[in-house]
Scaffold this active site. Structure first.
Site, PDB file in Angstrom:
ATOM      1  N   GLY A  18      -3.652   1.098   4.127  1.00 44.53           N
ATOM      2  CA  GLY A  18      -3.549  -0.221   3.511  1.00 44.53           C
ATOM      3  C   GLY A  18      -4.767  -1.077   3.834  1.00 44.53           C
ATOM      4  N   ASP A  68      -0.596  -4.429  11.388  1.00 40.86           N
ATOM      5  CA  ASP A  68       0.591  -4.192  12.221  1.00 40.86           C
ATOM      6  C   ASP A  68       0.253  -4.223  13.723  1.00 40.86           C
ATOM      7  OD1 ASP A  68       1.592  -3.738   9.698  1.00 40.86           O
ATOM      8  OD2 ASP A  68       1.642  -1.555   9.913  1.00 40.86           O
TER       9      ASP A  68
HETATM   10  O1  F6P Z   1       0.679  -0.957   7.436  1.00 45.04           O
HETATM   11  C1  F6P Z   1       0.268  -2.129   6.814  1.00 45.04           C
HETATM   12  C2  F6P Z   1       1.325  -2.641   5.870  1.00 45.04           C
HETATM   13  O2  F6P Z   1       0.883  -3.860   5.307  1.00 45.04           O
HETATM   14  C3  F6P Z   1       2.697  -2.826   6.509  1.00 45.04           C
HETATM   15  O3  F6P Z   1       2.784  -3.973   7.300  1.00 45.04           O
HETATM   16  C4  F6P Z   1       3.584  -2.797   5.298  1.00 45.04           C
HETATM   17  O4  F6P Z   1       4.875  -2.343   5.618  1.00 45.04           O
HETATM   18  C5  F6P Z   1       2.901  -1.797   4.389  1.00 45.04           C
HETATM   19  O5  F6P Z   1       1.553  -1.734   4.803  1.00 45.04           O
HETATM   20  C6  F6P Z   1       2.962  -2.118   2.933  1.00 45.04           C
HETATM   21  O6  F6P Z   1       2.409  -1.072   2.240  1.00 45.04           O
HETATM   22  P1  F6P Z   1       2.029  -1.145   0.679  1.00 45.04           P
HETATM   23  O7  F6P Z   1       0.674  -1.791   0.600  1.00 45.04           O
HETATM   24  O8  F6P Z   1       2.025   0.264   0.252  1.00 45.04           O
HETATM   25  O9  F6P Z   1       3.072  -1.988   0.017  1.00 45.04           O
END
Ligand code: F6P
Length: 365
Positions: free
Chosen positions: A14, A143
């Protein structure tokens, strides 16, 4: 000064604020310090799967200071498509790791610098070992749960955004006699919720590491009201479990499941238990975008320079980390030992309890 090396840099997992600041530092150090060539690989390992390989040569224009303050990642990224079990159009999974390794060879990379979280580091390390690719990792994740480093790129900005959200919720909560619930990200860790909740003056902070009891939360809100407070602020991390012990998840139309929704579950439960009017704000990806804070820019710069220096020293399979006010490096495997909030129990959990913040359990200090 050694010269002639070609290094690759990619962002994986991410996105978050501060990624471009790392890329900028890598480019500046590699070119100005060592006279190397830097190739930016597009969309994480996806760029190495494509033919021709999807990359861009990075020159000193990318080392401009504007890069340090820009959001997102100029290289693109993905948190899908594990190369060892790559999803194919027919629904099957295929090991495409050798194609990625070949992609590195096609680019003539002497070393690869990967900026990612624990999941990305696990994949990149496996690829590096299998393909004998000299690899250095730079930790990023809002995180903040990558082991062995006190902070990861993007965390500070995410906490800043969440804190600002609490600051903005408080006056409207007070104006309307409401309980405001703010759901923040963090995957399985409660670092964002705890730090922002303390900084923003939340009344209740719920994190995945501490199971909560809704009756304890409701009683805390009722006691605030008995003492004359007409509002309350609740910060909840997305991976907190509901009363059945299950995570609340979102199933996306095109596939993929993420945490999300616990805020609304909690909002209803608090309204039922206390009779207070509740409203829910889900902060979501707002926490990942926007200009990085000074702290994320500074850490990103230190990480990027150190990562290139490790390549120059021939030190591979290392993770750049922040410890005791210094940038250091540790074995890459340390990235997989996740740091839950309870490891910081001595400071933040203790601080929250000391401030009278309810953590959803019955413990007091
Ligand atoms: O790991 C980073 C994060 O932003 C988490 O806090 C969250 O659960 C996840 O990625 C969201 O992922 P995506 O961008 O796939 O929705």
């Amino acid at each position: 000064m050694s010269s002639g090396k070609t290094i690759g840099v990619l962002t994986s997992g991410g996105d978050c604020a501060g990624l471009n600041a790392v890329i900028r530092a890598v480019v500046a150090r590699a070119i100005l310090g060592y006279g190397w060539r830097v190739l930016g690989i597009h969309q994480g390992t996806q760029g190495l799967l494509r033919r021709p390989v999807d990359f861009v040569p990075l020159d000193l224009k990318c080392a401009d200071s504007a890069m340090a303050r820009s959001a997102g990642t100029m290289l693109g990224t993905t948190n899908r498509g594990d190369p060892f079990a790559y999803p194919m159009p027919d629904g099957s999974r295929k090991d495409r790791s050798e194609e990625i390794i070949e992609g590195c060879r096609l680019l003539g990379l002497d070393a690869l610098i990967g900026i990612g979280g624990d999941g990305s580091m696990a994949i990149l390390r496996r690829l590096a070992q299998q393909g004998n690719i000299p690899f250095v990792g730079v930790p990023k994740t809002i995180d903040n749960d990558v082991g062995a480093t006190e902070t990861s790129i993007g965390y500070d900005t995410a906490v800043m955004v969440a804190t600002e959200a609490i600051d903005r919720l408080q006056p409207t909560a007070a104006s309307h006699d409401r309980v405001m619930i703010l759901e923040v990200m963090g995957r399985d860790s409660g670092h964002i919720a705890m730090a922002a909740g303390i900084a923003g003056g939340a009344d209740v902070i719920l994190v995945p590491e501490i199971p909560y009891d809704i009756d304890v939360v409701a009683e805390h809100i009722n006691s605030l009201r008995r003492n004359g407070r007409n509002f309350a602020i609740v910060v909840v991390a997305e991976a907190v479990r509901d009363k059945t012990g299950e995570h609340v998840r979102l199933h996306h139309a095109l596939g993929g499941v993420t945490y999300g929704g616990i805020g609304h579950v909690l909002g209803d439960a608090i309204a039922q238990k206390t009779g207070a009017e509740t409203r829910v704000t889900v902060l979501g990806h707002v926490q990942r975008g926007g200009q990085p804070t000074w702290d994320d820019r500074m850490t990103a710069s230190a990480f990027g320079v150190h990562a290139v220096d490790l390549v120059a020293q021939g030190k591979f399979d290392r993770l750049v980390a922040w410890q005791h006010r210094r940038v250091v490096d540790v074995p890459l495997t340390a990235a997989f030992e996740l740091t839950p909030l309870t490891d910081f129990d001595d400071t933040l959990v203790h601080t929250a309890r000391g401030l009278g913040i309810c953590l959803g359990d019955s413990k007091t200090e």
